[in-house]
Design an enzyme around this catalytic site. Structure first.
Site, PDB file in Angstrom:
ATOM      1  N   GLU A 192      -0.103  -2.920   0.874  1.00 31.16           N
ATOM      2  CA  GLU A 192       0.993  -1.989   0.568  1.00 31.16           C
ATOM      3  C   GLU A 192       2.346  -2.684   0.668  1.00 31.16           C
ATOM      4  OE1 GLU A 192      -1.020   0.572   3.495  1.00 31.16           O
ATOM      5  OE2 GLU A 192      -0.120   2.224   2.394  1.00 31.16           O
TER       6      GLU A 192
ATOM      7  N   ASN B 108       9.378  -0.282   7.122  1.00 31.47           N
ATOM      8  CA  ASN B 108       8.715   1.010   7.231  1.00 31.47           C
ATOM      9  C   ASN B 108       9.232   1.648   8.520  1.00 31.47           C
ATOM     10  OD1 ASN B 108       6.996   3.162   7.430  1.00 31.47           O
ATOM     11  ND2 ASN B 108       5.095   1.968   7.355  1.00 31.47           N
TER      12      ASN B 108
ATOM     13  N   ARG C 158      -6.588  13.516  12.699  1.00 29.05           N
ATOM     14  CA  ARG C 158      -6.399  14.702  11.846  1.00 29.05           C
ATOM     15  C   ARG C 158      -7.743  15.251  11.388  1.00 29.05           C
ATOM     16  NH1 ARG C 158      -2.332  11.757   7.852  1.00 29.05           N
ATOM     17  NH2 ARG C 158      -1.698  10.368   9.510  1.00 29.05           N
TER      18      ARG C 158
ATOM     19  N   HIS D   9      -0.388   7.809   0.489  1.00 23.62           N
ATOM     20  CA  HIS D   9      -1.038   6.485   0.372  1.00 23.62           C
ATOM     21  C   HIS D   9      -0.984   5.962  -1.068  1.00 23.62           C
ATOM     22  CE1 HIS D   9      -3.869   7.488   3.989  1.00 23.62           C
ATOM     23  NE2 HIS D   9      -2.825   6.790   4.419  1.00 23.62           N
TER      24      HIS D   9
ATOM     25  N   ARG E  63       9.602   1.724   2.580  1.00 19.27           N
ATOM     26  CA  ARG E  63       8.512   2.671   2.367  1.00 19.27           C
ATOM     27  C   ARG E  63       9.062   4.066   2.647  1.00 19.27           C
ATOM     28  NH1 ARG E  63       2.781   3.451   5.576  1.00 19.27           N
ATOM     29  NH2 ARG E  63       2.034   5.057   4.185  1.00 19.27           N
TER      30      ARG E  63
END
Ligand code: ADP
Length: 426
Positions: A411, A31, A267, A206, A117
């Protein structure tokens, strides 16, 4: 790379059947961020089970001093290193895996495939994809949609290809699972040409996590995947909630970018879009300042003034900080509203699923979200929830019309499985 490694990779992935003869394959999952590479090396026994041989992080890439964190089992090593660019960082990662007393492979030739990813696959990629020149061109075309994320993902792909030219690479997209969302749910009510000409729409992110917990939930519920309706709440540093019907995503809270939807660590999630105009016109902010404010200075840290980390915010709230307590209330209230909306969108819901660092570990957030949802059929066993049991859990009361599950996400394991399956031609 040594020649025995090449022949091993060819043997391992020469055909779907070659799994059995070789016994296992090693898949490196990476990633790549703008200044970091997270990695895990998986040993896949049959395409399904995946053991982590080692994992780690190279951070501060491009800075005067970079750092590698490398973990094998319970043993951790942290070292300052020189990683002027991603290719150098990739080299350090492979060295950490293949050299020294903690080596888990004998050389890069033992890496059979690399799974990357990739944040944005736009509308081109509905599934994970073996990477070739055409895929790279398509990923480059997605850069305007994800200017912060896709360039480092591409850098990682190029570094892997340069260092291990014969090893196959697979891209696993955060957006792919959401490509089943229909136009009435993915279109914003803005001039249609913005979609037709510029692909402005909801994409959702996601996806790998939402897909993983959906598949796991179907197994827990003992339902066929194509008859499983769930609402999956991925609550980590970034947070999103997805409505899943018949195993497919039909709506999700993140939008064209990962800013929309739930309250997150830094966020804001949903705001009135006119807030941005006001900040620019009335407070004299620049576009970049507004971007920074909504993406990096809002959410838990913005409201609480304490931290973007839910553990810190929770501790501060317990110590009497009212703004920290308010940040938690806003977080849970926003999520509760989405659950209500997605319950309406789905009609039948079999289970609500919590995952991610917060979803798996923060009982007060699960309780704060579920309190009051009883009339909708979500009845939590609050005592059991408070005991915060580990692993896959059913936290609903015995007579709850809908299940409330905790499912730890995986993941990286999903990326490893997709990679192994695709490279084996399955
Ligand atoms: P990422 O999205 O980066 O993968 P994670 O899924 O690890 O992040 O989630 C990180 C979030 O999970 C942080 O807000 C962290 O505070 C929160 N978290 C982890 N453990 C706990 C805990 N025991 N209680 C509350 N929050 C927790």
């Amino acid at each position: 790379m040594n020649s025995s490694g090449r022949s091993r990779a060819t043997r391992a992935f020469g055909s779907a059947a070659s799994y059995g003869s070789e016994g296992h394959v090693n898949v490196l999952v990476v990633n790549c961020g703008s200044s970091s590479i997270k990695y895990s090396l998986y040993r896949m026994a049959n395409g399904e089970s995946a053991d982590v041989l080692a994992s780690g992080l190279v951070e501060k890439i491009g800075e005067a001093v970079s750092r590698i964190h490398h973990k094998v089992g319970e043993a951790r090593e942290v070292r300052d290193v020189s990683a002027p660019d991603h290719q150098a960082a990739f080299g350090l990662m492979i060295k950490a895996l293949a050299e020294g007393p903690a080596a888990v492979i004998s050389g890069p030739g033992e890496i059979d495939a690399v799974g990357h990813r990739v944040v944005h696959g736009a509308e081109q990629f509905t599934h994970s994809q073996r990477i070739d020149d055409a895929v790279i061109r398509a990923l480059e075309a997605c850069v305007p949609l994800a200017p912060l994320h896709n360039p480092p993902n591409l850098t990682g792909i190029r570094a892997a290809m340069a260092l291990m030219p014969n090893v196959p690479n697979v891209a696993v997209f955060d957006t792919a699972f959401h490509q089943t969302i229909e136009p009435h749910a993915f279109l914003y009510a803005v001039p249609y040409e913005l979609y037709a000409k510029h692909r402005i729409r909801r994409y959702g992110f996601h996806g790998t996590s939402h897909r993983y917990v959906t598949e796991k939930a179907a197994k827990v519920l003992k339902r066929p995947l194509d008859d499983t309706n769930v609402i999956t709440c991925h609550l980590g540093n970034g947070c999103s909630v997805t409505a899943v019907s018949g195993g497919k995503s039909v709506d999700t809270s993140m939008g064209m970018t990962p800013l929309e939807g739930l309250v997150m660590g830094t966020r804001s999630g949903d705001v009135d879009p006119a807030l941005a105009f006001h900040l620019i016109r009335a407070l004299g902010m620049s576009v970049d300042q507004v971007d920074n404010l909504l993406n990096r200075k809002s959410g838990l840290v913005g409201v609480s003034g304490v931290s973007n980390d839910m553990r810190e915010v929770t501790k501060s709230a317990k110590d009497g900080n009212e703004r920290a307590a308010l940040a938690i209330r806003i977080f849970c209230y926003r999520l509760k509203k989405y659950i209500g909306a997605y319950t309406a969108a789905l009609g039948r819901v079999d289970a609500l699923v919590f995952t991610g660092g917060i979803g798996e570990n923060a009982p007060h957030i699960r309780e704060g979200t579920c309190r009051g949802l009883e009339p909708m059929g979500y009845c939590m066993d609050y005592a059991r929830n408070a005991s915060n049991p580990r692993g896959v859990q059913d936290l609903s009361t015995a007579d709850s019309p809908k299940r409330i599950l905790v499912i730890p996400t995986d993941e990286e394991g999903m990326i490893a499985r997709d990679t192994a399956r695709i490279v084996a031609g399955q």
